[in-house]
Design a protein around this motif. Structure first.
Motif, PDB file in Angstrom:
ATOM      1  N   ASP A 173       0.968  -1.111  -0.036  1.00  0.00           N
ATOM      2  CA  ASP A 173       0.019  -0.148  -0.042  1.00  0.00           C
ATOM      3  C   ASP A 173       0.729   1.120  -0.131  1.00  0.00           C
ATOM      4  O   ASP A 173       0.222   2.221  -0.207  1.00  0.00           O
ATOM      5  N   LEU A 174       2.094   1.050   0.411  1.00  0.00           N
ATOM      6  CA  LEU A 174       3.000   2.390   0.452  1.00  0.00           C
ATOM      7  C   LEU A 174       3.733   2.463  -1.066  1.00  0.00           C
ATOM      8  O   LEU A 174       4.231   3.605  -1.484  1.00  0.00           O
ATOM      9  N   VAL A 175       3.286   1.786  -2.094  1.00  0.00           N
ATOM     10  CA  VAL A 175       4.089   1.658  -3.342  1.00  0.00           C
ATOM     11  C   VAL A 175       2.903   2.408  -4.296  1.00  0.00           C
ATOM     12  O   VAL A 175       1.919   1.917  -4.483  1.00  0.00           O
ATOM     13  N   LEU A 176       3.117   3.707  -4.763  1.00  0.00           N
ATOM     14  CA  LEU A 176       2.329   4.508  -5.535  1.00  0.00           C
ATOM     15  C   LEU A 176       2.247   3.894  -7.058  1.00  0.00           C
ATOM     16  O   LEU A 176       3.447   3.708  -7.323  1.00  0.00           O
ATOM     17  N   PRO A 177       0.939   3.895  -7.607  1.00  0.00           N
ATOM     18  CA  PRO A 177       1.143   3.831  -9.073  1.00  0.00           C
ATOM     19  C   PRO A 177       1.947   4.572  -9.883  1.00  0.00           C
ATOM     20  O   PRO A 177       1.873   5.838  -9.464  1.00  0.00           O
ATOM     21  N   LEU A 178       2.559   4.167 -10.983  1.00  0.00           N
ATOM     22  CA  LEU A 178       3.219   5.274 -11.954  1.00  0.00           C
ATOM     23  C   LEU A 178       2.282   5.597 -12.679  1.00  0.00           C
ATOM     24  O   LEU A 178       1.397   5.232 -13.438  1.00  0.00           O
TER      25      LEU A 178
END
Length: 258
Positions: A180-185
């Motif tokens: 959940d801490l990885v944002l979509p590009l």
């Protein structure tokens, strides 16, 4: 019940009993920008997880005490991008020296700094030299950066040297730890990110010796390899493989320093 390998959960009496025979493991992280996709605690999260996992793997064979992670490192080159808390080089050397000296005075004779940030390597080595050579402490000191445990097959799977900074490799690891801490590009980020990542940040990659240029990092978007959609399955496999390799290092360190 307290965790028998966790420094922070043990009393001074228990630590005193353990210190003469146990290896103190201190994870080294950083709090710094990781591009537009990854959290600022990326290096700290990875170092902490790998330390915890590797300590569990060796707990039946080696006496190890896991110390709290140092969440700040030498990250001056990331400060211009914002989202960074850095210790300057001299301060960081003093911090690690103070940690080692304190552990020595608490009875520990063996210490491993498990590093998760490239900027910590040089000052970490200087701190180790200071502890052992300048201060002459009865303390064996190891400094291991986790990427030294990445095998060549794994490295070959990435377009840039692993782990790089804020690219596909770190995205895979963080997606396995906290997706959940990885944002979509953003859809429109791909081409510009690739253009930025293509700019060499350190010509020493292609030259002998070490060379630094003014504003070298500012020429990029704060990344060294191409941001990518995260692969949590690959990330979990990588974390486990590296943890096993770190555990082997701990066992070797134990055998060499008894």
């Amino acid at each position: 019940m307290p965790n028998e390998t966790s420094f922070g959960e043990l009393t001074r009496e228990t630590l005193s009993e353990l210190s003469a025979d146990a290896i103190a493991v201190v994870p080294l992280g950083a709090t710094e920008q990781h591009g537009r996709q990854l959290p600022t605690a990326t290096d700290t999260m990875i170092a902490t997880h790998l330390a915890e996992r590797s300590v569990r793997l060796v707990a039946d064979e080696v006496k190890v005490v896991l110390c709290p992670t140092v969440p700040y490192g030498f990250s001056e080159h990331h400060v211009p991008f914002g989202g960074t808390i850095s210790l300057d080089n001299d301060t960081y050397i003093r911090v690690l020296t103070s940690i080692g000296r304190s552990l020595s005075r608490s009875g520990f004779k063996r210490l491993i700094f498990l590093n998760g940030h490239g900027g910590n390597v040089a000052p970490g080595s200087a701190a180790a030299d200071r502890l052992v050579t300048e201060l002459g402490l009865d303390l064996a000191v190891g400094l291991l950066s986790y990427w030294e445990c990445i095998d060549e097959r794994t490295r070959a799977a990435f377009t840039m040297p692993a782990p790089g900074h804020a690219g596909g490799f770190e995205a895979a690891l963080i997606s396995a730890l906290a997706a959940d801490l990885v944002l979509p590009l953003p859809q429109d980020q791909g081409s510009s990110a690739r253009d930025d990542a293509a700019r060499p940040l350190n010509v020493s990659d292609e030259m002998k010796g070490t060379t630094r240029f003014p504003n070298m990092w500012q020429a990029s978007d704060g990344v060294t390899d191409i941001p990518a959609h995260p692969d949590p399955v690959l990330g979990a496999e990588l974390l486990e493989n590296v943890s096993i390799a770190i555990a082997e290092y701990v066992k070797q360190f134990d055998a060499a320093t008894r």
